[in-house]
Design a protein around this motif. Structure first.
Motif, PDB file in Angstrom:
ATOM      1  N   THR A  15       0.832  -1.205   0.000  1.00  0.00           N
ATOM      2  CA  THR A  15       0.000   0.000   0.000  1.00  0.00           C
ATOM      3  C   THR A  15       0.862   1.249   0.000  1.00  0.00           C
ATOM      4  O   THR A  15       0.762   2.084  -0.905  1.00  0.00           O
ATOM      5  N   LEU A  16       1.709   1.392   1.002  1.00  0.00           N
ATOM      6  CA  LEU A  16       2.643   2.526   1.047  1.00  0.00           C
ATOM      7  C   LEU A  16       3.964   2.196   0.364  1.00  0.00           C
ATOM      8  O   LEU A  16       4.536   3.058  -0.313  1.00  0.00           O
ATOM      9  N   VAL A  17       4.458   0.982   0.567  1.00  0.00           N
ATOM     10  CA  VAL A  17       5.758   0.595   0.002  1.00  0.00           C
ATOM     11  C   VAL A  17       5.652  -0.720  -0.760  1.00  0.00           C
ATOM     12  O   VAL A  17       4.806  -1.564  -0.451  1.00  0.00           O
ATOM     13  N   ASP A  18       6.544  -0.873  -1.738  1.00  0.00           N
ATOM     14  CA  ASP A  18       6.616  -2.113  -2.500  1.00  0.00           C
ATOM     15  C   ASP A  18       7.799  -2.925  -1.992  1.00  0.00           C
ATOM     16  O   ASP A  18       8.936  -2.706  -2.393  1.00  0.00           O
ATOM     17  N   SER A  19       7.523  -3.856  -1.126  1.00  0.00           N
ATOM     18  CA  SER A  19       8.561  -4.663  -0.483  1.00  0.00           C
ATOM     19  C   SER A  19       8.547  -6.107  -0.964  1.00  0.00           C
ATOM     20  O   SER A  19       9.132  -6.988  -0.339  1.00  0.00           O
ATOM     21  N   GLN A  20       7.905  -6.363  -2.097  1.00  0.00           N
ATOM     22  CA  GLN A  20       7.701  -7.748  -2.507  1.00  0.00           C
ATOM     23  C   GLN A  20       9.001  -8.491  -2.790  1.00  0.00           C
ATOM     24  O   GLN A  20       9.089  -9.704  -2.569  1.00  0.00           O
ATOM     25  N   GLY A  21      10.035  -7.793  -3.269  1.00  0.00           N
ATOM     26  CA  GLY A  21      11.303  -8.464  -3.545  1.00  0.00           C
ATOM     27  C   GLY A  21      11.866  -9.129  -2.306  1.00  0.00           C
ATOM     28  O   GLY A  21      12.226 -10.318  -2.320  1.00  0.00           O
ATOM     29  N   ASP A  22      11.941  -8.374  -1.220  1.00  0.00           N
ATOM     30  CA  ASP A  22      12.465  -8.924   0.033  1.00  0.00           C
ATOM     31  C   ASP A  22      11.519  -9.947   0.640  1.00  0.00           C
ATOM     32  O   ASP A  22      11.956 -10.944   1.234  1.00  0.00           O
ATOM     33  N   ILE A  23      10.224  -9.720   0.513  1.00  0.00           N
ATOM     34  CA  ILE A  23       9.250 -10.670   1.054  1.00  0.00           C
ATOM     35  C   ILE A  23       9.384 -12.022   0.365  1.00  0.00           C
ATOM     36  O   ILE A  23       9.438 -13.082   1.017  1.00  0.00           O
ATOM     37  N   LEU A  24       9.465 -12.015  -0.953  1.00  0.00           N
ATOM     38  CA  LEU A  24       9.576 -13.263  -1.705  1.00  0.00           C
ATOM     39  C   LEU A  24      10.880 -13.994  -1.394  1.00  0.00           C
ATOM     40  O   LEU A  24      10.894 -15.213  -1.200  1.00  0.00           O
ATOM     41  N   ALA A  25      11.975 -13.233  -1.335  1.00  0.00           N
ATOM     42  CA  ALA A  25      13.271 -13.852  -1.055  1.00  0.00           C
ATOM     43  C   ALA A  25      13.322 -14.415   0.361  1.00  0.00           C
ATOM     44  O   ALA A  25      13.810 -15.528   0.589  1.00  0.00           O
ATOM     45  N   ALA A  26      12.809 -13.651   1.334  1.00  0.00           N
ATOM     46  CA  ALA A  26      12.832 -14.105   2.723  1.00  0.00           C
ATOM     47  C   ALA A  26      11.933 -15.321   2.914  1.00  0.00           C
ATOM     48  O   ALA A  26      12.271 -16.250   3.666  1.00  0.00           O
ATOM     49  N   MET A  27      10.788 -15.345   2.224  1.00  0.00           N
ATOM     50  CA  MET A  27       9.900 -16.499   2.342  1.00  0.00           C
ATOM     51  C   MET A  27      10.558 -17.730   1.735  1.00  0.00           C
ATOM     52  O   MET A  27      10.411 -18.856   2.255  1.00  0.00           O
ATOM     53  N   GLY A  28      11.300 -17.545   0.655  1.00  0.00           N
ATOM     54  CA  GLY A  28      12.040 -18.657   0.084  1.00  0.00           C
ATOM     55  C   GLY A  28      13.021 -19.252   1.082  1.00  0.00           C
ATOM     56  O   GLY A  28      13.141 -20.479   1.206  1.00  0.00           O
ATOM     57  N   GLU A  29      13.716 -18.384   1.809  1.00  0.00           N
ATOM     58  CA  GLU A  29      14.660 -18.851   2.831  1.00  0.00           C
ATOM     59  C   GLU A  29      13.934 -19.584   3.958  1.00  0.00           C
ATOM     60  O   GLU A  29      14.451 -20.562   4.520  1.00  0.00           O
ATOM     61  N   ALA A  30      12.738 -19.124   4.295  1.00  0.00           N
ATOM     62  CA  ALA A  30      11.957 -19.786   5.346  1.00  0.00           C
ATOM     63  C   ALA A  30      11.586 -21.210   4.936  1.00  0.00           C
ATOM     64  O   ALA A  30      11.642 -22.146   5.748  1.00  0.00           O
ATOM     65  N   PHE A  31      11.235 -21.406   3.685  1.00  0.00           N
ATOM     66  CA  PHE A  31      10.896 -22.742   3.206  1.00  0.00           C
ATOM     67  C   PHE A  31      12.138 -23.615   3.081  1.00  0.00           C
ATOM     68  O   PHE A  31      12.084 -24.823   3.359  1.00  0.00           O
ATOM     69  N   ASP A  32      13.250 -23.004   2.684  1.00  0.00           N
ATOM     70  CA  ASP A  32      14.505 -23.754   2.632  1.00  0.00           C
ATOM     71  C   ASP A  32      14.878 -24.286   4.016  1.00  0.00           C
ATOM     72  O   ASP A  32      15.418 -25.393   4.152  1.00  0.00           O
ATOM     73  N   ALA A  33      14.586 -23.489   5.053  1.00  0.00           N
ATOM     74  CA  ALA A  33      14.972 -23.861   6.419  1.00  0.00           C
ATOM     75  C   ALA A  33      14.278 -25.127   6.901  1.00  0.00           C
ATOM     76  O   ALA A  33      14.782 -25.817   7.793  1.00  0.00           O
ATOM     77  N   VAL A  34      13.119 -25.433   6.315  1.00  0.00           N
ATOM     78  CA  VAL A  34      12.394 -26.643   6.730  1.00  0.00           C
ATOM     79  C   VAL A  34      12.320 -27.657   5.580  1.00  0.00           C
ATOM     80  O   VAL A  34      11.484 -28.569   5.604  1.00  0.00           O
ATOM     81  N   ASP A  35      13.186 -27.468   4.591  1.00  0.00           N
ATOM     82  CA  ASP A  35      13.312 -28.417   3.476  1.00  0.00           C
ATOM     83  C   ASP A  35      12.007 -28.651   2.724  1.00  0.00           C
ATOM     84  O   ASP A  35      11.645 -29.790   2.407  1.00  0.00           O
ATOM     85  N   LEU A  36      11.316 -27.543   2.459  1.00  0.00           N
ATOM     86  CA  LEU A  36      10.090 -27.623   1.667  1.00  0.00           C
ATOM     87  C   LEU A  36      10.268 -26.848   0.364  1.00  0.00           C
ATOM     88  O   LEU A  36      11.045 -25.880   0.315  1.00  0.00           O
ATOM     89  N   PRO A  37       9.568 -27.230  -0.698  1.00  0.00           N
ATOM     90  CA  PRO A  37       9.651 -26.484  -1.955  1.00  0.00           C
ATOM     91  C   PRO A  37       9.168 -25.047  -1.771  1.00  0.00           C
ATOM     92  O   PRO A  37       8.190 -24.811  -1.046  1.00  0.00           O
ATOM     93  N   ARG A  38       9.853 -24.128  -2.418  1.00  0.00           N
ATOM     94  CA  ARG A  38       9.441 -22.725  -2.317  1.00  0.00           C
ATOM     95  C   ARG A  38       8.100 -22.509  -3.007  1.00  0.00           C
ATOM     96  O   ARG A  38       7.884 -23.003  -4.115  1.00  0.00           O
TER      97      ARG A  38
END
Length: 224
Positions: A15-38
């Motif tokens: 809404t105020l900021v476009d943070s999708q790049g960091d959100i997508l990358a960080a979520m990918g790391e979260a899934f990597d941490a539990v060995d699940l497909p991004r």
């Protein structure tokens, strides 16, 4: 606009900021941490606005959510530190100018209600030099996840403004459902992370920031 105090509450991400790049990358790391497909981009953006714990539970019901949340936070902080919050989460076109004009109105108060943590929001506000803009800041640390109305209730309490004089601005269905649950008006925006078709609970949907002031004036005039 009038001598009556009004409150305009903004969602942040999408809404105020476009943070999708960091959100997508960080979520990918979260899934990597539990060995699940991004998950796909659309899947991740579909949960933006929810508190992290709730988002992880939706995305990966059987996973270690605490581990995912920590991995997400660590990755997000690392990404933000590399480029700075202002660059990794830029303001949308027209956002700063609109905030400045609304802030100059004597009868308008501004606030934010976000799924971000207090630390994350404070860093972002500091990076964009918006420290003196918002009279109330509601974050995930102290409230149930959207669309629970707790954030809006607290924002109105802190601002001393009634529901009929409050508008929630957001890009997701969670924002609009939160507004409806709190008994306030909800204005959707089309430039964020949920499709316009998901904003069915909104009173109206804006296509650009420059349209917000006129929409507020028209809405409040009609409801006076």
């Amino acid at each position: 606009m009038s001598s009556k105090l009004r409150l305009v509450i903004f969602d942040v991400d999408g809404t105020l900021v476009d943070s999708q790049g960091d959100i997508l990358a960080a979520m990918g790391e979260a899934f990597d941490a539990v060995d699940l497909p991004r998950p796909s981009r659309a899947t991740v953006l579909g949960i933006v606005g929810l508190s992290l714990e709730v988002a992880m539970a939706r995305l990966a019901p059987e996973a270690d959510h605490a581990r995912m949340v920590q991995a997400y936070k660590d990755a997000y902080m690392t990404l933000r530190a590399k480029t700075g919050a202002a660059q990794s989460s830029p303001l949308y076109p027209g956002a700063r100018e609109t905030l400045e004009r609304l802030q100059s109105e004597r009868d308008v108060l501004l606030g934010v209600a976000t799924g971000k943590s207090k630390r994350g929001l404070d860093k972002l506000i500091e990076a964009h030099a918006l420290e003196n803009v918002f009279v109330t800041r509601q974050v995930a640390d102290f409230h149930p996840s959207k669309p629970h109305p707790s954030m809006i209730y607290q924002a109105m309490l802190e601002a001393g403004v009634e529901p009929q004089d409050t508008v929630m601005i957001g890009d997701t269905s969670f924002d609009m459902e939160m507004a409806a649950a709190a008994g306030v008006s909800g204005f959707g925006v089309s430039w964020g992370y949920h499709p316009v078709s998901a904003l069915s609970a909104a009173q109206l949907v804006l296509d650009e920031f420059s349209a917000l002031e006129g929409a507020l004036q028209t809405w409040w005039r009609a409801s006076a």
